[in-house]
Scaffold this active site. Structure first.
Site, mmCIF file in Angstrom:
data_model
loop_
_atom_site.group_PDB
_atom_site.id
_atom_site.type_symbol
_atom_site.label_atom_id
_atom_site.label_comp_id
_atom_site.label_asym_id
_atom_site.label_seq_id
_atom_site.Cartn_x
_atom_site.Cartn_y
_atom_site.Cartn_z
ATOM 1 N N GLU A 125 -28.075 14.031 42.947
ATOM 2 C CA GLU A 125 -29.045 13.482 43.910
ATOM 3 C C GLU A 125 -28.368 12.470 44.840
ATOM 4 O O GLU A 125 -28.615 12.453 46.047
ATOM 5 C CB GLU A 125 -30.217 12.838 43.157
ATOM 6 C CG GLU A 125 -31.008 13.877 42.380
ATOM 7 C CD GLU A 125 -32.190 13.307 41.634
ATOM 8 O OE1 GLU A 125 -31.985 12.382 40.814
ATOM 9 O OE2 GLU A 125 -33.321 13.772 41.853
ATOM 10 N N GLU A 145 -32.018 17.785 33.807
ATOM 11 C CA GLU A 145 -33.359 17.244 33.600
ATOM 12 C C GLU A 145 -34.229 18.242 32.842
ATOM 13 O O GLU A 145 -35.032 17.870 31.977
ATOM 14 C CB GLU A 145 -34.025 16.911 34.952
ATOM 15 C CG GLU A 145 -33.490 15.673 35.638
ATOM 16 C CD GLU A 145 -32.260 15.926 36.508
ATOM 17 O OE1 GLU A 145 -31.593 16.968 36.330
ATOM 18 O OE2 GLU A 145 -31.954 15.074 37.348
HETATM 19 C C1 1HE Z 1 -24.079 8.340 29.338
HETATM 20 C C2 1HE Z 1 -24.516 9.327 30.245
HETATM 21 C C3 1HE Z 1 -25.804 9.168 30.816
HETATM 22 C C4 1HE Z 1 -22.546 9.868 29.561
HETATM 23 N N1 1HE Z 1 -26.530 8.086 30.464
HETATM 24 N N2 1HE Z 1 -24.844 7.297 29.023
HETATM 25 N N3 1HE Z 1 -27.588 13.154 32.694
HETATM 26 C C5 1HE Z 1 -27.223 13.977 31.687
HETATM 27 O O1 1HE Z 1 -28.020 14.550 30.992
HETATM 28 C C6 1HE Z 1 -25.734 14.100 31.460
HETATM 29 C C7 1HE Z 1 -25.371 13.456 30.123
HETATM 30 N N4 1HE Z 1 -23.939 13.393 29.938
HETATM 31 C C8 1HE Z 1 -23.191 14.455 29.527
HETATM 32 O O2 1HE Z 1 -23.665 15.561 29.367
HETATM 33 C C9 1HE Z 1 -21.751 14.190 29.295
HETATM 34 O O3 1HE Z 1 -21.562 12.785 29.094
HETATM 35 C C10 1HE Z 1 -20.830 14.646 30.436
HETATM 36 C C11 1HE Z 1 -20.763 16.187 30.427
HETATM 37 C C12 1HE Z 1 -21.310 14.152 31.794
HETATM 38 C C13 1HE Z 1 -19.401 14.068 30.242
HETATM 39 O O4 1HE Z 1 -18.941 14.438 28.928
HETATM 40 P P1 1HE Z 1 -17.705 13.653 28.284
HETATM 41 O O5 1HE Z 1 -17.355 14.385 27.031
HETATM 42 O O6 1HE Z 1 -16.635 13.433 29.301
HETATM 43 O O7 1HE Z 1 -18.252 12.177 27.945
HETATM 44 P P2 1HE Z 1 -19.221 11.690 26.742
HETATM 45 O O8 1HE Z 1 -18.411 11.476 25.506
HETATM 46 O O9 1HE Z 1 -20.402 12.567 26.617
HETATM 47 O O10 1HE Z 1 -19.750 10.309 27.302
HETATM 48 C C14 1HE Z 1 -18.926 9.155 27.374
HETATM 49 C C15 1HE Z 1 -19.836 7.958 27.282
HETATM 50 O O11 1HE Z 1 -20.701 7.927 28.427
HETATM 51 C C16 1HE Z 1 -20.757 8.007 26.085
HETATM 52 O O12 1HE Z 1 -21.012 6.696 25.672
HETATM 53 P P3 1HE Z 1 -20.241 6.048 24.399
HETATM 54 O O13 1HE Z 1 -20.762 4.636 24.331
HETATM 55 O O14 1HE Z 1 -20.611 6.907 23.223
HETATM 56 O O15 1HE Z 1 -18.771 6.112 24.708
HETATM 57 C C17 1HE Z 1 -22.010 8.610 26.640
HETATM 58 O O16 1HE Z 1 -23.152 8.274 25.901
HETATM 59 C C18 1HE Z 1 -22.061 7.963 27.991
HETATM 60 N N5 1HE Z 1 -22.862 8.709 28.937
HETATM 61 N N6 1HE Z 1 -23.555 10.268 30.368
HETATM 62 C C19 1HE Z 1 -26.042 7.197 29.593
HETATM 63 N N7 1HE Z 1 -26.303 10.025 31.718
HETATM 64 C C20 1HE Z 1 -33.791 9.575 39.051
HETATM 65 S S1 1HE Z 1 -33.992 10.774 37.875
HETATM 66 C C21 1HE Z 1 -32.434 11.427 37.524
HETATM 67 C C22 1HE Z 1 -32.519 12.167 36.238
HETATM 68 C C23 1HE Z 1 -31.184 12.470 35.657
HETATM 69 O O17 1HE Z 1 -30.150 12.140 36.194
HETATM 70 S S2 1HE Z 1 -31.234 13.321 34.179
HETATM 71 C C24 1HE Z 1 -29.582 13.755 33.862
HETATM 72 C C25 1HE Z 1 -28.923 12.760 32.981
#
Ligand code: 1HE
Length: 271
Positions: A125, A145
């Protein structure tokens, strides 16, 4: 051109949250998402920081770049923010994103983004609110989402279909389909596709070209073009004529046209 908009004297630095870095390179302002350890997930402070940055660009800035630290552009909404939110708060939260991203789309200067790794959910977005998207080959696009049990809230329903159509967006949300950088380029999610690590240099080059345009042209492209494109054609043609006449009447246009006729300006093939 940012009518009634505050124009800052210098770029915001100290006032931004730690998840953002700002710098000015000549006429180009660069905003960098700087929370790579959380994959540049976007929390409220970051969204408000983005809004503040674009609201107070110094007068000398003629174009902007949005880039990211680390291997990912942005993993979208910070999911740790959302869990306890009420319905009313949810509407306000989404409207805050809309307001912030409108500062980009309808701000004072054209904006180029540099995409790599995850460009998902709210990250997509954010990218779609910029005018030019440069994708490195690592970029991938998704709207998780659908799988998270929520709906897009940062303007995707308006901006993504403009680029790829409702059917493709519905596919991404309903099936969790992920488009890689090549597919995204073919569909129109990015206008440029570059090699690993080449995105920022390309974006800065494009931003410098944009900054060299006449301000009235950049104004017309950012503010008039999208409105004309979505208007009823009869209104659109009239708006186009008015915008054309305003641009033509500017000193800038006269100087540039005269330079071409005097053979002092570059040909199209020399830009
Ligand atoms: C996060 C987030 C996040 C990572 N919010 N903390 N977005 C999503 O559904 C995408 C969610 N994220 C993922 O699917 C993956 O993190 C990725 C594919 C993007 C990257 O994977 P990777 O293996 O490189 O990283 P990771 O191990 O999953 O994440 C590293 C850290 O970032 C980890 O935290 P840690 O404290 O355990 O090290 C994750 O929890 C954190 N992290 N993504 C919070 N999104 C206005 S409305 C908009 C609506 C949306 O955007 S919904 C989509 C949300």
């Amino acid at each position: 051109m940012g009518l009634g908009e505050h124009v800052g004297e210098r770029i915001l630095e100290g006032a931004l949250p730690s998840s953002l870095r700002a710098e000015q390179r000549g006429e180009v302002a660069v905003l960098t998402l700087a929370r790579p350890e959380k994959r540049n997930a976007l929390n409220d402070d970051t969204i408000l920081g983005i809004e503040a940055f674009f609201l107070s660009l110094p007068a000398a800035v003629k174009a902007a770049v949005v880039a990211a630290e680390g291997d990912n552009f942005s993993a979208g909404l910070d999911l740790s923010d959302i869990a306890e939110r009420s319905t009313v708060d949810g509407v306000a939260h989404s409207m805050m994103w809309h307001r912030a991203f409108e500062r980009i789309e309808f701000g004072r200067v054209p904006v180029v983004s540099v995409l790599k790794g995850a460009v998902v959910g709210g990250g997509l977005e954010l990218a779609c609110a910029t005018h030019i998207r440069v994708a490195e080959r690592s970029a991938y696009y998704a709207l998780p989402e659908g799988q998270r049990g929520i709906f897009v809230g940062g303007g995707a329903s308006v901006r993504v279909p403009r680029l790829i159509g409702v059917a493709r967006m519905a596919d991404m949300m309903l099936t969790g389909r992920v488009h890689d950088a090549e597919s995204g380029y073919a569909l129109g999610l990015s206008q440029y596709l570059v090699g690993p690590g080449e995105g920022l240099a390309k974006a800065l080059d494009l931003a410098a070209r944009i900054a060299a345009n006449a301000p009235i042209t950049n104004f017309a492209v950012v503010h008039a073009l999208p409105r004309i494109a979505e208007a009823d054609p009869r209104q659109g043609f009239m708006m186009e004529s008015l915008m054309a006449a305003i641009a033509q009447g500017s000193d800038d246009a006269k100087d540039r046209l005269r330079a071409f006729l005097d053979k002092r300006a570059k040909k199209v093939t020399e830009f």
